[in-house]
Structures are given as C-alpha cells and as structure tokens.
Design a protein around this motif. Structure first.
Motif, short mmCIF file in Angstrom:
data_model
loop_
_atom_site.label_atom_id
_atom_site.label_comp_id
_atom_site.label_asym_id
_atom_site.label_seq_id
_atom_site.Cartn_x
_atom_site.Cartn_y
_atom_site.Cartn_z
N THR A 54 0.84 -1.21 0.00
CA THR A 54 0.00 0.00 0.00
C THR A 54 0.87 1.25 0.00
O THR A 54 0.61 2.20 -0.74
CB THR A 54 -0.94 0.01 1.21
OG1 THR A 54 -1.79 -1.15 1.17
CG2 THR A 54 -1.81 1.26 1.22
N THR A 55 1.91 1.24 0.83
CA THR A 55 2.82 2.40 0.93
C THR A 55 3.46 2.73 -0.41
O THR A 55 3.59 3.90 -0.78
CB THR A 55 3.92 2.12 1.97
OG1 THR A 55 3.31 1.96 3.26
CG2 THR A 55 4.91 3.27 2.03
N TYR A 56 3.86 1.70 -1.16
CA TYR A 56 4.55 1.94 -2.42
C TYR A 56 3.63 2.10 -3.62
O TYR A 56 4.02 2.68 -4.64
CB TYR A 56 5.57 0.82 -2.68
CG TYR A 56 6.82 0.97 -1.84
CD1 TYR A 56 7.85 1.80 -2.24
CD2 TYR A 56 6.94 0.32 -0.62
CE1 TYR A 56 8.99 1.97 -1.47
CE2 TYR A 56 8.07 0.47 0.17
CZ TYR A 56 9.10 1.30 -0.26
OH TYR A 56 10.22 1.46 0.51
N LEU A 57 2.40 1.64 -3.51
CA LEU A 57 1.47 1.77 -4.63
C LEU A 57 0.73 3.11 -4.62
O LEU A 57 0.33 3.60 -5.68
CB LEU A 57 0.46 0.62 -4.61
CG LEU A 57 0.99 -0.76 -5.03
CD1 LEU A 57 -0.08 -1.82 -4.81
CD2 LEU A 57 1.45 -0.75 -6.48
N ALA A 61 -0.47 5.63 -7.93
CA ALA A 61 -1.84 5.99 -8.29
C ALA A 61 -2.04 7.49 -8.42
O ALA A 61 -2.92 7.94 -9.16
CB ALA A 61 -2.81 5.43 -7.24
N THR A 62 -1.22 8.28 -7.74
CA THR A 62 -1.42 9.73 -7.73
C THR A 62 -0.43 10.51 -8.58
O THR A 62 -0.73 11.61 -9.01
CB THR A 62 -1.35 10.25 -6.28
OG1 THR A 62 -0.07 9.91 -5.71
CG2 THR A 62 -2.46 9.65 -5.43
N GLN A 63 0.73 9.94 -8.83
CA GLN A 63 1.78 10.70 -9.50
C GLN A 63 1.95 10.33 -10.97
O GLN A 63 2.68 11.00 -11.70
CB GLN A 63 3.12 10.48 -8.78
CG GLN A 63 3.12 11.00 -7.34
CD GLN A 63 4.42 10.70 -6.61
OE1 GLN A 63 5.39 10.26 -7.21
NE2 GLN A 63 4.43 10.91 -5.31
N PHE A 64 1.29 9.27 -11.40
CA PHE A 64 1.44 8.85 -12.79
C PHE A 64 0.08 8.80 -13.48
O PHE A 64 -0.96 8.68 -12.84
CB PHE A 64 2.10 7.46 -12.86
CG PHE A 64 3.49 7.43 -12.28
CD1 PHE A 64 4.60 7.74 -13.04
CD2 PHE A 64 3.68 7.10 -10.94
CE1 PHE A 64 5.86 7.71 -12.50
CE2 PHE A 64 4.95 7.06 -10.39
CZ PHE A 64 6.04 7.38 -11.17
N SER A 65 0.12 8.92 -14.81
CA SER A 65 -1.10 8.82 -15.61
C SER A 65 -0.90 7.75 -16.66
O SER A 65 -0.21 7.96 -17.65
CB SER A 65 -1.42 10.17 -16.28
OG SER A 65 -2.56 10.06 -17.08
N SER A 66 -1.48 6.58 -16.41
CA SER A 66 -1.34 5.46 -17.32
C SER A 66 -2.41 4.45 -16.97
O SER A 66 -3.01 4.50 -15.90
CB SER A 66 0.05 4.82 -17.18
OG SER A 66 0.16 4.18 -15.92
N PRO A 67 -2.69 3.50 -17.87
CA PRO A 67 -3.65 2.44 -17.54
C PRO A 67 -3.27 1.68 -16.28
O PRO A 67 -4.13 1.30 -15.49
CB PRO A 67 -3.59 1.54 -18.78
CG PRO A 67 -3.18 2.45 -19.89
CD PRO A 67 -2.23 3.40 -19.27
N GLN A 71 -5.32 1.25 -12.82
CA GLN A 71 -5.60 -0.05 -12.23
C GLN A 71 -5.19 -0.08 -10.77
O GLN A 71 -5.90 -0.63 -9.92
CB GLN A 71 -4.85 -1.15 -13.01
CG GLN A 71 -5.19 -2.56 -12.55
CD GLN A 71 -4.47 -3.61 -13.37
OE1 GLN A 71 -3.90 -3.32 -14.40
NE2 GLN A 71 -4.52 -4.84 -12.90
N VAL A 72 -4.05 0.51 -10.47
CA VAL A 72 -3.58 0.59 -9.08
C VAL A 72 -4.55 1.39 -8.23
O VAL A 72 -4.91 0.99 -7.12
CB VAL A 72 -2.16 1.22 -9.02
CG1 VAL A 72 -1.78 1.57 -7.58
CG2 VAL A 72 -1.13 0.27 -9.62
N ASN A 73 -4.99 2.52 -8.75
CA ASN A 73 -5.93 3.37 -8.02
C ASN A 73 -7.23 2.62 -7.75
O ASN A 73 -7.80 2.71 -6.66
CB ASN A 73 -6.21 4.64 -8.82
CG ASN A 73 -7.06 5.63 -8.04
OD1 ASN A 73 -6.66 6.14 -7.00
ND2 ASN A 73 -8.25 5.91 -8.54
N ASN A 74 -7.69 1.89 -8.74
CA ASN A 74 -8.90 1.10 -8.61
C ASN A 74 -8.75 0.04 -7.53
O ASN A 74 -9.65 -0.19 -6.72
CB ASN A 74 -9.23 0.45 -9.96
CG ASN A 74 -10.68 0.05 -10.09
OD1 ASN A 74 -11.58 0.83 -9.78
ND2 ASN A 74 -10.93 -1.17 -10.54
N ALA A 75 -7.59 -0.61 -7.51
CA ALA A 75 -7.33 -1.67 -6.53
C ALA A 75 -7.21 -1.12 -5.12
O ALA A 75 -7.68 -1.73 -4.15
CB ALA A 75 -6.06 -2.42 -6.91
#
Length: 264
Positions: A54-57, A61-67, A71-75
């Motif tokens: 969770t700490t590394y994901l 989810a917040t600093q990158f824009s990609s599929p 997916q990470v943000n969704n998870a």
C-alpha cells in the motif's frame, strides 16, 4: 502462520524486511497487494505485505497517468476480494482497453459477455438462496440459521460498516444513538478510537470469511459466495459514505451494472 503464506518469506531480505527491489515491479506489487486480501488469522507476513505494498502503490496511483496507474488506483479503492465481480469487471474493462498489451479478442468477448448478462439481469433479478434450484437443500437453510462463522462475519461487516458510515446521519435525522456513540459513552473513548476499533473488527471479519473458503464445508461453494457477496455489497455501500441512506450516491454503480452496456 499458515504454511500457505510461507512462500512470501522469499520476498524478504536477510534482515526480515521486504526487498526494496520489489518496488521496481509495479505489476508484481499489485499482484502481491491483491493476494494480501485473502489472508486469514495468524498470517502476519501478509499483514506486513499489505502495509508494504500500500505504501509503495499509493504514489503510483497519484503521480502517474497510465492504464496501470488507473488499475492501481482502482485496486487501492476496492481490491478484488471486496469487489462484486460483475461491477469490478465493468470498471476494469476501460482500463484494460487503454493498456497497449491488451488482447483485443479477449476484451471483445468480455464486453459481449457483460452485455448479455446485463440483459438477463434486467429481466429477472438474482433473492439470495431462493431460485438457486436443487443446490439449496433443507440442510443449507439449517446451516444459515445456525449462524456459522462466515455468516456471523458477514453480519459484523454489515453492522459495523453501516454504523461507522451512517451514525452522524442517524443522529441528525432520527435523534437516536448509533453504535459508535453508544460505545464512546460506555467506554469513554473518542469517535476516532471507536472508528479505528470497528475498522479492525471488520478486517478480522474478512479473515474469518477467507478461512471459511479454505476449510472444508458441508455447504456448496455457490452458497458461500452468496455470503461473500453480501460482505462485498456492504463494502460498496458503506466504505466511503452511507450510500444506502443517500441512495443517489449509488446511481452510477447501478447504471454501470444494470443499465448502461459496454461500448463495443
């Protein structure tokens, strides 16, 4: 700790910490994160893995824009174990479609399958055990009425998530004390402490559910899945707000699941 979780020790270094090299593999970290939600009581390594991943994901989810970031943000918002399968698939398909590695044929069939299932559910909507045919026996109903651990755990998730999300609304609208308020007065603790305590009990209830899926049982798996799906619905309804009381917050989910087909 259960033997099944011992395999995750290979992901640790000589000091007992998770290897820093793992963070370079975002997809691997995401898979590990999803796996931690199948943990049961006593699997402390998976508790550690959940905190680690969770700490590394979260920055991904917040600093990158990609599929993959989507997916990470969704998870992080709702892992697979807590997702209603059809609704999870509905939200994953556009993410998968934007991934340049996606399989076009697989995606096409997934969309067709979703739309066909949606039409079926529009005609006849799926009342718990009733309507499941011969799979539900007298013994199945007796099992449910005996309040087994998995049913009790699902009920705990329902009750505590409901009380945590809705206690302020209940006080304002009905002028009644919620379980949160009652616990605060009885034990002299703060609202923040009660919410944290209830959250821990919900986590433990999920472990109870996972254990019941691992151990042999006298009832068919589809019945256990009904109980699991009840807990998943509670997570959907109460994780971020009281969406049952404020039903308008659910309209997008309902529309995505039952009304709006996936664009082919």
């Amino acid at each position: 700790m259960g033997g099944e979780a011992d395999v995750f020790n290979k992901l640790k270094d000589s000091k007992g910490n998770f290897k820093k090299s793992l963070v370079e593999d975002i997809r691997g970290m995401l898979s590990l994160y999803e796996a931690t939600h199948l943990r049961v009581h006593g699997e402390s390594i998976l508790d550690e893995a959940l905190a680690f991943t969770t700490t590394y994901l979260e920055p991904v989810a917040t600093q990158f824009s990609s599929p993959l970031a989507a997916q990470v943000n969704n998870a992080l918002n709702r892992p697979l174990r807590k997702s209603l399968p059809r609704l999870g698939a509905r939200y994953y398909m556009p993410i998968y479609q934007d991934d340049h590695l996606h399989d076009e044929i697989l995606l096409k069939f997934a969309k067709l399958d979703f739309n066909m299932s949606q039409k079926v559910h529009q005609k006849e909507l799926t009342t718990s055990f009733l309507g499941m045919g011969d799979i539900v026996t007298k013994e199945s109903f007796e099992w449910v009425l005996s309040n087994p651990k998995i049913v009790k755990a699902s009920s705990i998730i329902c009750r505590l998530m409901d009380d945590t999300a809705g206690h302020k609304d209940e006080q304002q609208r009905q002028h009644v004390a919620s379980a949160v308020e009652c616990y605060m007065k009885q034990h002299g603790t703060s609202e923040e402490e009660v919410v944290k305590l209830f959250g821990e009990q919900v986590k433990n209830a999920w472990k109870d559910i996972n254990e019941e899926f691992i151990k042999p049982t006298t009832v068919p798996m589809p019945l256990l899945e009904r109980v699991l799906n009840l807990a998943r619905v509670m997570d959907l309804l109460y994780k971020e707000a009281d969406c049952y009381t404020n039903s308008h917050l659910m309209k997008d989910h309902v529309a995505s699941l039952l009304r709006d087909p996936v664009q082919l």
